[in-house]
Each structure stands twice: as C-alpha cells, then as structure tokens.
Design a protein around this motif. Structure first.
Motif, PDB file in Angstrom:
ATOM      1  N   LYS A  49       2.930  14.523  17.001  1.00 36.22           N
ATOM      2  CA  LYS A  49       2.931  13.089  17.594  1.00 36.22           C
ATOM      3  C   LYS A  49       1.370  12.413  17.205  1.00 36.22           C
ATOM      4  O   LYS A  49       0.533  13.089  17.367  1.00 36.22           O
ATOM      5  N   ILE A  50       1.517  11.217  16.635  1.00 37.05           N
ATOM      6  CA  ILE A  50       0.673  10.435  16.111  1.00 37.05           C
ATOM      7  C   ILE A  50       0.228   9.576  17.445  1.00 37.05           C
ATOM      8  O   ILE A  50       0.965   8.588  17.417  1.00 37.05           O
ATOM      9  N   LEU A  51      -0.813   9.560  17.971  1.00 39.72           N
ATOM     10  CA  LEU A  51      -1.256   8.473  19.115  1.00 39.72           C
ATOM     11  C   LEU A  51      -1.490   7.101  18.505  1.00 39.72           C
ATOM     12  O   LEU A  51      -2.066   6.974  17.481  1.00 39.72           O
ATOM     13  N   GLU A  52      -1.466   6.077  19.530  1.00 33.54           N
ATOM     14  CA  GLU A  52      -1.858   4.801  19.071  1.00 33.54           C
ATOM     15  C   GLU A  52      -3.216   4.786  18.654  1.00 33.54           C
ATOM     16  O   GLU A  52      -3.703   3.703  17.885  1.00 33.54           O
ATOM     17  N   SER A  53      -4.113   5.726  19.248  1.00 30.43           N
ATOM     18  CA  SER A  53      -5.445   5.622  19.052  1.00 30.43           C
ATOM     19  C   SER A  53      -5.996   5.908  17.618  1.00 30.43           C
ATOM     20  O   SER A  53      -6.950   5.954  17.269  1.00 30.43           O
ATOM     21  N   CYS A  54      -4.992   6.535  16.913  1.00 21.62           N
ATOM     22  CA  CYS A  54      -5.283   7.062  15.560  1.00 21.62           C
ATOM     23  C   CYS A  54      -5.218   5.845  14.519  1.00 21.62           C
ATOM     24  O   CYS A  54      -4.523   5.108  14.743  1.00 21.62           O
ATOM     25  N   PHE A  55      -6.366   5.932  13.873  1.00 22.57           N
ATOM     26  CA  PHE A  55      -6.604   4.807  12.983  1.00 22.57           C
ATOM     27  C   PHE A  55      -5.777   4.893  11.700  1.00 22.57           C
ATOM     28  O   PHE A  55      -5.746   3.735  11.117  1.00 22.57           O
ATOM     29  N   MET A  56      -5.541   6.130  11.359  1.00 27.42           N
ATOM     30  CA  MET A  56      -4.900   6.233  10.049  1.00 27.42           C
ATOM     31  C   MET A  56      -3.446   5.626   9.970  1.00 27.42           C
ATOM     32  O   MET A  56      -2.570   5.945  10.974  1.00 27.42           O
ATOM     33  N   ASP A  57      -2.865   5.483   8.934  1.00 29.24           N
ATOM     34  CA  ASP A  57      -1.215   5.232   8.594  1.00 29.24           C
ATOM     35  C   ASP A  57      -0.535   6.574   9.067  1.00 29.24           C
ATOM     36  O   ASP A  57      -1.269   7.484   8.381  1.00 29.24           O
ATOM     37  N   ALA A  62       0.605  12.443   7.439  1.00 33.51           N
ATOM     38  CA  ALA A  62       1.598  13.154   6.895  1.00 33.51           C
ATOM     39  C   ALA A  62       1.253  13.820   5.931  1.00 33.51           C
ATOM     40  O   ALA A  62       1.276  15.125   5.712  1.00 33.51           O
ATOM     41  N   GLU A  63       0.796  13.027   4.904  1.00 33.15           N
ATOM     42  CA  GLU A  63       0.365  13.569   3.525  1.00 33.15           C
ATOM     43  C   GLU A  63      -0.869  14.513   3.563  1.00 33.15           C
ATOM     44  O   GLU A  63      -0.761  15.790   3.282  1.00 33.15           O
ATOM     45  N   GLN A  64      -2.001  14.180   4.449  1.00 29.06           N
ATOM     46  CA  GLN A  64      -3.277  14.891   4.484  1.00 29.06           C
ATOM     47  C   GLN A  64      -2.820  16.290   5.234  1.00 29.06           C
ATOM     48  O   GLN A  64      -3.260  17.198   4.853  1.00 29.06           O
ATOM     49  N   LEU A  65      -1.844  16.256   6.410  1.00 30.83           N
ATOM     50  CA  LEU A  65      -1.590  17.580   6.916  1.00 30.83           C
ATOM     51  C   LEU A  65      -0.813  18.320   6.356  1.00 30.83           C
ATOM     52  O   LEU A  65      -1.008  19.665   6.317  1.00 30.83           O
ATOM     53  N   CYS A  66       0.022  17.742   5.462  1.00 29.49           N
ATOM     54  CA  CYS A  66       0.951  18.633   4.824  1.00 29.49           C
ATOM     55  C   CYS A  66       0.278  19.324   3.447  1.00 29.49           C
ATOM     56  O   CYS A  66       0.346  20.486   3.221  1.00 29.49           O
ATOM     57  N   GLU A  67      -0.670  18.616   2.952  1.00 34.79           N
ATOM     58  CA  GLU A  67      -1.440  19.148   1.738  1.00 34.79           C
ATOM     59  C   GLU A  67      -2.435  20.067   2.267  1.00 34.79           C
ATOM     60  O   GLU A  67      -2.692  21.343   1.828  1.00 34.79           O
ATOM     61  N   ALA A  68      -3.043  20.051   3.639  1.00 34.99           N
ATOM     62  CA  ALA A  68      -4.142  20.898   3.978  1.00 34.99           C
ATOM     63  C   ALA A  68      -3.428  22.033   4.530  1.00 34.99           C
ATOM     64  O   ALA A  68      -4.079  23.286   4.480  1.00 34.99           O
ATOM     65  N   THR A  69      -2.111  22.027   4.971  1.00 38.48           N
ATOM     66  CA  THR A  69      -1.348  23.462   5.546  1.00 38.48           C
ATOM     67  C   THR A  69      -0.490  23.973   4.533  1.00 38.48           C
ATOM     68  O   THR A  69      -0.159  24.997   4.911  1.00 38.48           O
TER      69      THR A  69
END
Length: 97
Positions: A49-57, A62-69
């Motif tokens: 879940k991406i909260l409203e307070s997250c400034f990233m698109d 999604a791209e960064q999480l998938c790449e890192a994991t």
C-alpha cells in the motif's frame, strides 16, 4: 518476467490479500526494503500500500521495489501494488507462458 497469463493468475490470487507492506513519507527506506524482502520470502505474493504521504509516483515506487528485491510486478491498481517473487521452494504454481 511474468507473462500476461501469469499476471492474470496472480491478480486473481491477490484479490483477497491484505497489504503487508506500507510505503509512506520516508518513501523507500532500508526498513521498507527489509520488510518487503521478509514478506516475499514467506508469502511469495504480497500487496504493498502506498500512502498519500508518499511523494514518489506509484509506478516509480513499484519499479524501485521490484528492482531492489528481485521481484516481478503483477499489478498496479490505484495506490496498491501486487508483487511476486518465487520462494526457494515455490508454493504457488504459475501457469505456463
């Protein structure tokens, strides 16, 4: 890389899941990555879940999480991501390509 058929299959399984990882104001921190890795190790298929307070698109998250994991993105729906990474001994059997 997941095929369209496999993504459809995973979306069907993920429909009833509750988000186990939350991305907030700190964006993608080491703690979020560690939590995501642990969740993927134990569940294979997770909702993030991406909260409203997250400034990233959301697509950037999604791209960064998938790449890192080392995971694959099955779906981006609103501010919710569905991520899949097979375990060392996979419990989910994906349909063939």
């Amino acid at each position: 890389m997941l095929t369209g058929k496999q993504k459809r299959f995973l979306r069907g399984l993920g429909h009833s899941l509750k988000p186990v990882v939350t991305v907030g104001k700190s964006d993608i921190s080491e703690a979020v990555l560690a939590t995501t890795n642990e969740a993927l190790d134990s569940h294979e298929l997770i909702k993030v879940k991406i909260l409203e307070s997250c400034f990233m698109d959301r697509h950037e998250v999604a791209e960064q999480l998938c790449e890192a994991t080392g995971a694959d993105l099955a779906q981006v729906l609103g501010r919710t991501l569905l991520i899949y990474r097979p375990a060392k001994e996979p419990r989910l059997e994906l349909p063939r390509g």
